[in-house]
Motif scaffolding. Structure first.
Motif, mmCIF file in Angstrom:
data_model
loop_
_atom_site.group_PDB
_atom_site.id
_atom_site.type_symbol
_atom_site.label_atom_id
_atom_site.label_comp_id
_atom_site.label_asym_id
_atom_site.label_seq_id
_atom_site.Cartn_x
_atom_site.Cartn_y
_atom_site.Cartn_z
ATOM 1 N N ALA A 134 0.831 -1.206 0.000
ATOM 2 C CA ALA A 134 0.000 0.000 0.000
ATOM 3 C C ALA A 134 0.863 1.252 0.000
ATOM 4 N N ILE A 135 1.953 1.231 0.766
ATOM 5 C CA ILE A 135 2.865 2.371 0.799
ATOM 6 C C ILE A 135 3.456 2.613 -0.584
ATOM 7 N N ARG A 136 3.696 1.538 -1.309
ATOM 8 C CA ARG A 136 4.234 1.641 -2.672
ATOM 9 C C ARG A 136 3.150 1.977 -3.696
ATOM 10 N N GLY A 137 1.879 2.035 -3.233
ATOM 11 C CA GLY A 137 0.780 2.371 -4.139
ATOM 12 C C GLY A 137 0.238 1.198 -4.921
ATOM 13 N N ASN A 138 0.474 -0.034 -4.423
ATOM 14 C CA ASN A 138 0.069 -1.232 -5.168
ATOM 15 C C ASN A 138 -1.056 -2.013 -4.494
ATOM 16 N N ALA A 139 -1.739 -1.416 -3.522
ATOM 17 C CA ALA A 139 -2.727 -2.177 -2.752
ATOM 18 C C ALA A 139 -4.157 -1.917 -3.188
ATOM 19 N N ALA A 140 -4.361 -1.099 -4.197
ATOM 20 C CA ALA A 140 -5.714 -0.828 -4.684
ATOM 21 C C ALA A 140 -5.795 -1.222 -6.152
ATOM 22 N N SER A 141 -6.706 -2.133 -6.458
ATOM 23 C CA SER A 141 -6.851 -2.600 -7.830
ATOM 24 C C SER A 141 -8.266 -3.124 -8.037
ATOM 25 N N SER A 142 -8.777 -2.916 -9.210
ATOM 26 C CA SER A 142 -10.101 -3.449 -9.550
ATOM 27 C C SER A 142 -9.993 -4.756 -10.324
ATOM 28 N N ASP A 143 -8.761 -5.220 -10.557
ATOM 29 C CA ASP A 143 -8.523 -6.476 -11.277
ATOM 30 C C ASP A 143 -8.577 -7.631 -10.277
ATOM 31 N N LEU A 144 -9.736 -8.288 -10.194
ATOM 32 C CA LEU A 144 -9.923 -9.334 -9.194
ATOM 33 C C LEU A 144 -9.021 -10.537 -9.425
ATOM 34 N N ALA A 145 -8.785 -10.861 -10.700
ATOM 35 C CA ALA A 145 -7.895 -11.985 -10.999
ATOM 36 C C ALA A 145 -6.483 -11.691 -10.490
ATOM 37 N N MET A 174 -10.946 -6.060 -0.004
ATOM 38 C CA MET A 174 -10.641 -4.701 0.414
ATOM 39 C C MET A 174 -9.815 -3.918 -0.619
ATOM 40 N N PRO A 175 -8.775 -4.521 -1.237
ATOM 41 C CA PRO A 175 -8.062 -3.762 -2.275
ATOM 42 C C PRO A 175 -8.978 -3.328 -3.422
ATOM 43 N N ALA A 176 -9.991 -4.160 -3.733
ATOM 44 C CA ALA A 176 -10.941 -3.788 -4.776
ATOM 45 C C ALA A 176 -11.800 -2.609 -4.333
ATOM 46 N N VAL A 177 -12.182 -2.590 -3.043
ATOM 47 C CA VAL A 177 -12.955 -1.452 -2.522
ATOM 48 C C VAL A 177 -12.102 -0.192 -2.549
ATOM 49 N N PHE A 178 -10.826 -0.312 -2.158
ATOM 50 C CA PHE A 178 -9.930 0.846 -2.153
ATOM 51 C C PHE A 178 -9.827 1.479 -3.538
ATOM 52 N N SER A 179 -9.881 0.636 -4.562
ATOM 53 C CA SER A 179 -9.740 1.159 -5.928
ATOM 54 C C SER A 179 -10.958 1.959 -6.362
ATOM 55 N N HIS A 180 -12.056 1.850 -5.595
ATOM 56 C CA HIS A 180 -13.280 2.551 -5.958
ATOM 57 C C HIS A 180 -13.563 3.765 -5.086
ATOM 58 N N ILE A 181 -12.598 4.165 -4.255
ATOM 59 C CA ILE A 181 -12.823 5.343 -3.412
ATOM 60 C C ILE A 181 -11.701 6.337 -3.609
#
Length: 305
Positions: A117-128, A290-297
């Motif tokens: 997350a600190i590196r900016g890689n914890a939010a994604s809408s790509d579920l696969a 949760m990472p998928a939710v983060f990508s939508h906020i």
């Protein structure tokens, strides 16, 4: 008997610390997929009943033993009941140790995601991609050991400062913060298209899934989520002042633990349904959802941290 043991500096500090022990993985990590796999509210209703009817009583019992014994579970049993009860105390210590082995493993996963997350890689809408990331996280032995060791080091760092300056102080900060973050994520998750179906899934009873095994799961989760049956509350209770009102403290701990479980269900299950995931998918559910939710906020990576 000498009573030189320190006490919790405030009732709210003790309640938040005890709730932190009770909530933990039990609510946020385990409850959503347990509810999803065991019939929604058909699992929640027995869980509520068990928390109220014997969960509170067990918390009170352990707190009373700890306050009377003024020591760890082993010491308290020895002082109150005699040397014959020492082996039972050690069983509690062993149980807590075994639980710590996998708590620290999941804690290591959390640290892994923190650094991502600190590196900016914890939010994604790509579920696969999220499923692949989680599988890589749990299957890499070197990474798992390193992050697990880091998690244990952080835990030890808190404990070094003792009950008041360590556990109690950090609980007063992290527990309210946890509730605030959960509420924010729940609000966003419920606004996702299809999230209302998640509410129906979580709270509509599926009585056909009620079996002896599901009731046993509800009972096991009651012990798990309240941290009873392993001596933790006995140890916490050993720092309670003799004038403390134990029944009210026990009720607060149980109620906050239950509320945390429901909030976790609201945080995870509606987005799971909205994203088309399997709500009974297991322990990885939260780490994928949760990472998928983060990508939508807005500021999703900030919330991920």
């Amino acid at each position: 008997m000498s009573d030189a043991r320190s006490n919790w500096s405030s009732k709210i500090g003790f309640i938040l610390a005890a709730t932190g022990s009770a909530v933990g993985l039990g609510a946020i990590w385990k409850f959503p997929y347990m509810a999803g796999a065991n019939g929604g509210s058909a699992f929640i209703l027995p869980f509520i009943a068990m928390v109220l009817f014997f969960g509170v009583i067990l918390i009170m019992a352990e707190m009373i033993i700890g306050r009377a014994g003024r020591g760890s579970v082993v010491t308290s049993f020895k002082r109150i009941a005699g040397k014959a009860w020492i082996p039972l105390g050690f069983i509690g210590v062993l149980t807590a140790f075994v639980i710590m082995t996998y708590y620290s493993t999941v804690g290591g996963w959390c640290l892994t995601y923190l650094f991502e997350a600190i590196r900016g890689n914890a939010a994604s809408s790509d579920l696969a991609l999220l499923e692949k990331t989680f599988k890589l996280t749990v299957s890499s032995p070197v990474s798992a050991i390193v992050y697990q060791t880091g998690f244990l080091a952080i835990t030890a760092g808190v404990l070094i400062f003792g009950v008041n300056k360590g556990i109690e102080r950090i609980s007063k900060i992290l527990m309210p913060l946890l509730f605030v973050l959960m509420v924010v994520l729940i609000i966003r998750g419920l606004t996702l298209p299809g999230a209302m179906e998640g509410l129906k899934f979580l709270f509509s009873p599926r009585w056909d899934q009620v079996t002896a095994n599901s009731l046993l799961n509800a009972m096991g989760f009651t012990f798990f989520s309240l941290s009873v049956g392993m001596g933790i509350m006995i140890t916490y209770g050993s720092y309670i002042h003799h004038s403390e009102d134990i029944p009210s403290s026990a009720i607060w701990v149980a109620v906050l633990a239950f509320i945390s479980s429901i909030l976790a269900g609201l945080m995870v299950i509606p987005p799971v349904i909205a994203f088309g995931l399997n709500p009974s998918a297991g322990p990885g559910l939260t780490f994928i959802t949760m990472p998928a939710v983060f990508s939508h906020i807005p500021l999703g990576n900030v919330f991920a941290v």
